[in-house]
Design an enzyme around this catalytic site. Structure first.
Site, PDB file in Angstrom:
ATOM      1  N   ASP A  52      -1.056  18.845   4.114  1.00  0.00           N
ATOM      2  CA  ASP A  52       0.155  18.053   3.934  1.00  0.00           C
ATOM      3  C   ASP A  52       0.864  18.334   2.620  1.00  0.00           C
ATOM      4  OD1 ASP A  52      -0.080  16.821   6.360  1.00  0.00           O
ATOM      5  OD2 ASP A  52      -1.050  15.005   5.598  1.00  0.00           O
ATOM      6  N   GLY A  53       0.104  18.541   1.544  1.00  0.00           N
ATOM      7  CA  GLY A  53       0.719  18.824   0.250  1.00  0.00           C
ATOM      8  C   GLY A  53       1.554  20.092   0.290  1.00  0.00           C
ATOM      9  N   GLU A 125       7.780  10.013  -0.016  1.00  0.00           N
ATOM     10  CA  GLU A 125       8.084   8.810  -0.778  1.00  0.00           C
ATOM     11  C   GLU A 125       8.691   9.144  -2.127  1.00  0.00           C
ATOM     12  OE1 GLU A 125       4.670  10.416  -2.326  1.00  0.00           O
ATOM     13  OE2 GLU A 125       4.174   9.109  -0.632  1.00  0.00           O
ATOM     14  N   ARG A 151       8.094  -6.908 -12.368  1.00  0.00           N
ATOM     15  CA  ARG A 151       7.301  -6.523 -13.536  1.00  0.00           C
ATOM     16  C   ARG A 151       5.960  -6.014 -13.044  1.00  0.00           C
ATOM     17  NH1 ARG A 151      10.286 -10.913 -15.276  1.00  0.00           N
ATOM     18  NH2 ARG A 151      11.199 -10.744 -17.385  1.00  0.00           N
ATOM     19  N   TYR A 166       0.445   7.447  -0.201  1.00  0.00           N
ATOM     20  CA  TYR A 166       0.300   6.573  -1.365  1.00  0.00           C
ATOM     21  C   TYR A 166       0.588   5.124  -0.992  1.00  0.00           C
ATOM     22  CZ  TYR A 166       0.759   5.484  -6.407  1.00  0.00           C
ATOM     23  OH  TYR A 166       0.609   4.975  -7.673  1.00  0.00           O
ATOM     24  N   ALA A 188       0.762  -3.018  -8.648  1.00  0.00           N
ATOM     25  CA  ALA A 188       0.220  -3.943  -9.653  1.00  0.00           C
ATOM     26  C   ALA A 188       1.299  -4.844 -10.238  1.00  0.00           C
ATOM     27  CB  ALA A 188      -0.491  -3.162 -10.758  1.00  0.00           C
TER      28      ALA A 188
END
Length: 267
Positions: A52-53, A125, A151, A166, A188
């Site tokens: 895929d890369g 993405e 944030r 990802y 996050a």
């Protein structure tokens, strides 16, 4: 469908070991009536070798061509959600192409415009991440309407096919590539009594526009990831993302759907 598509361009990493493996493939391809060209602009089928890369690199480095087909070949132990063929079984690919045992699928692409100036295409993405040990602050707008102030470490904006990469590893949803949309997933996020984000992924329809404004508080040099390439662009103020009019046309076996590959890869 394949009769008029005889010019093949191979995109792959340069190594003696791989070149040796490809020599037999090249010989069989030529005997089967196909031509191998050195200029991707002259090809009507572009074939990546390396998972895929390498497939993403092949699409990017050949400028997301709309007038050709892309084919992915994996080597041993390589991920291949974009790739239907294996190098050690390349004869299957040639037979499928000659006997018309393939279908053409069209994968959505997103357009990423930075500071209203430079536009890039992404098949997988786009990511916006802090480049320093500090939360990045960004205002998120949907169709010019303020949605939230984010944030955290950053945001991922994924196409449906990119949703298995990802995006999935950060608890985003897997999206059927037949749905023309794109997905936004948090990295996050900071949520407490003072700061609040949605806290989950959300999906935008093809006619929506996502605009991200980076708050200039010392984190003015975020890392922009476009598929599997990272860019460091100075003074990023706005990033605008829309579903592109472009579609990447790829070759797939008739008995190997997107969900077949998802099951084989993850279950």
């Amino acid at each position: 469908m394949m009769e008029k598509r005889k010019n093949l361009y191979f995109y792959h990493a340069k190594s003696e070991e791989l070149e040796e493996k490809l020599s037999a493939l090249f010989e069989t391809v030529k005997k089967s009536g196909f031509n191998i060209v050195d200029d991707f602009n002259k090809a009507n089928i572009i074939i990546s070798v390396g998972g895929d890369g390498e497939f993403l690199q092949a699409v990017r480095h050949t400028n997301f061509r709309q007038d050709c087909l892309y084919v992915g070949i994996t080597q041993e132990n390589e991920a291949g959600l974009y790739c239907d063929f294996q190098l050690d079984r390349y004869v299957d690919m040639i037979h499928a192409m000659k006997d018309d045992q393939i279908e053409v699928r069209r994968f959505p692409v997103i357009d990423v415009t930075i500071n209203g100036e430079s536009t890039f295409h992404c098949l997988n993405e786009a990511t916006i991440r802090s480049a320093i040990i500090k939360t990045i602050v960004m205002d998120v707008y949907i169709d010019d309407n303020h949605f939230e102030r984010f944030r955290g470490d950053g945001l991922i904006v994924a196409t449906p096919t990119g949703s298995t990469g990802y995006n999935k590893s950060t608890t985003g949803s897997v999206i059927d590539p037949k749905i023309p949309c794109f997905q936004v997933t948090e990295l996050a996020s900071l949520n407490n009594n003072h700061y609040r984000t949605l806290g989950s992924s959300f999906v935008l329809n093809q006619d929506r526009t996502l605009r991200i404004e980076v708050i200039q508080d010392g984190n003015d040099y975020p890392i922009i990831g476009l598929d599997n390439e990272a860019y460091s662009i100075r003074n990023i103020k706005t990033v605008t993302i829309q579903l592109s009019d472009k579609r990447v046309k790829t070759v797939k076996l008739k008995n190997n759907s997107f969900w077949d590959r998802v099951k084989r890869t993850f279950l």
